[in-house]
Scaffold this active site. Structure first.
Site, PDB file in Angstrom:
ATOM      1  N   CYS A 259       0.329  -5.056  -7.726  1.00 60.20           N
ATOM      2  CA  CYS A 259      -1.199  -4.694  -7.328  1.00 60.20           C
ATOM      3  C   CYS A 259      -2.123  -5.167  -8.455  1.00 60.20           C
ATOM      4  CB  CYS A 259      -1.086  -3.697  -6.674  1.00 60.20           C
ATOM      5  SG  CYS A 259      -2.364  -2.886  -5.428  1.00 60.20           S
ATOM      6  N   HIS A 343       3.374  -3.534  -2.686  1.00 58.98           N
ATOM      7  CA  HIS A 343       4.023  -2.112  -3.009  1.00 58.98           C
ATOM      8  C   HIS A 343       5.841  -2.057  -3.486  1.00 58.98           C
ATOM      9  CE1 HIS A 343       1.013   0.291  -5.324  1.00 58.98           C
ATOM     10  NE2 HIS A 343       0.047  -0.739  -3.744  1.00 58.98           N
ATOM     11  N   GLU A 345       8.074  -0.999  -4.405  1.00 60.76           N
ATOM     12  CA  GLU A 345       8.565   0.398  -4.343  1.00 60.76           C
ATOM     13  C   GLU A 345       8.261   1.323  -3.255  1.00 60.76           C
ATOM     14  OE1 GLU A 345       4.000   1.483  -4.823  1.00 60.76           O
ATOM     15  OE2 GLU A 345       5.529  -0.285  -5.555  1.00 60.76           O
TER      16      GLU A 345
END
Length: 369
Positions: A259, A343, A345
């Site tokens: 990001c 993202h 994650e």
């Protein structure tokens, strides 16, 4: 839930009247929308939302409450939360309280009962705009003037406002790697996945220097997500450029960015960035992996992007956004550096992109040999 009249006024004079929940008072920020159906707790506690008021496109929010393990940081960073309907009840065996209570405890305003579809259409047409929500000032001209007085997101370095005050280390039993992670607004699940990948993680302040990093003798460097304009974080760009050059002149030092970290790495390698009209915020964005040709459904939260035309010859685009053809990932052809705009994650969101953490550890293995 208390029903207090509240008014949102955008910088262009548009007015939305509803009722307040959470904190009662006044809030200001850039208004953006998020298309996730769930994950409101992770969204609220994501430091990348600092300075922004988040509109949820899904109409019913708060129905599963707030759970202790779902925070992405130690506090709520969004300056306000805007929904169509805030649920009066919640049902979840892990929940410890309601969304309303969480916002009250954090001193963060919520606005419910407005036509969020209309608001989202307006943002899509006009772009992200500054706005003010108030229960104490109902004068539209006054609120518009306040909205216009808010600093624009472009040019703002917000990473320095959300970063850790002191460096700290997360120990991992049996760790195979030591990673120096810059905290520009790092999310808890990123740290968790780095640890799951076998990394001992030393989390550094956003303004940590090259010398501080090298003194740790890390196996790799991680560049986190965060809020604000990447081009304004000049100290980070300078440090990342120095660390990339270290790989060229001394020893390979893998760098992985997510990001804001992706944007900062791109800037350090010679690219430029620009502000998107209304950004990418949601857990359902399709991205094409240019190497495998597979499509990943990704979680995204960013208002700036890397200019494709500005990528140097030594920097390859590895991922492409299929909504608007923007850059979603890069890799340097000579240095051990790579990053993604989205993202991996997945907090909240799909798990399609977890493999990137394995790519980071594989890069660190190669650097050791």
């Amino acid at each position: 839930m208390q029903r207090t009249p509240a008014t949102l006024v955008l910088e262009n004079g548009s007015v939305y009247r509803g009722t307040a929940f959470g904190h009662i008072g006044e809030a200001a920020g850039e208004v953006v929308f998020n298309t996730s159906h769930t994950g409101y707790q992770e969204i609220l506690t994501d430091p990348s939302y600092a300075g922004q008021m988040v509109v949820m496109t899904y109409p019913l929010i708060g129905n599963y409450g707030i759970t202790p393990n779902d925070n992405e940081s130690s506090k709520i960073w969004a300056s306000a939360f805007i929904v169509r309907e805030a649920s009066n009840i919640y049902s979840n065996h892990e929940a410890s309280g309601s969304l309303d209570d969480a916002l009250k405890n954090a001193g963060v305003m919520g606005l419910a009962g407005i036509d969020t579809r209309k608001l989202v259409r307006e943002i899509r047409q006009m772009g992200a705009m500054r706005g003010v929500i108030s229960t104490v000032d109902q004068d539209e001209a006054s609120l518009k003037a306040k909205a216009l007085s808010i600093p624009e997101m472009s040019g703002q370095d917000l990473a320095g406002t959300v970063t850790t005050e002191k460096n700290y280390t997360l120990e991992t039993p049996g760790a195979r790697y030591h990673v120096a992670a810059f905290d520009y607004g790092i999310k808890t699940n990123i740290l968790r996945l780095l640890q799951n990948a076998g990394c001992r993680v030393t989390v550094l302040r956003a303004k940590a220097t090259t010398e501080e990093v090298l003194a740790l003798n890390p196996d790799g460097v991680f560049l986190s997500n965060g809020p604000g304009d990447p081009a304004a974080v000049e100290y980070a760009i300078r440090t990342i450029r120095e660390l990339a050059e270290y790989s060229r002149t001394s020893r390979p030092l893998p760098i992985f960015g997510i990001c804001l970290g992706h944007q900062l790495l791109s800037l350090a390698l010679g690219a430029t960035t620009y502000k998107l009209k209304f950004g990418h915020h949601g857990s359902n964005h399709p991205v094409k992996n240019m190497q495998s040709k597979r499509i990943e459904i990704t979680s995204q939260n960013h208002g700036f992007a890397v200019s494709m035309d500005s990528l140097p010859d030594t920097v390859e685009m590895t991922h492409l956004n299929l909504y608007d053809q923007t850059v979603e990932g890069i890799r340097h052809s000579e240095l051990p550096c790579f990053s993604v705009q989205y993202h991996p994650e997945a907090a909240p969101g799909p798990h399609d992109s977890h493999y990137l953490f394995d790519e980071f550890t594989a890069m660190m293995d190669r650097a050791k040999n």
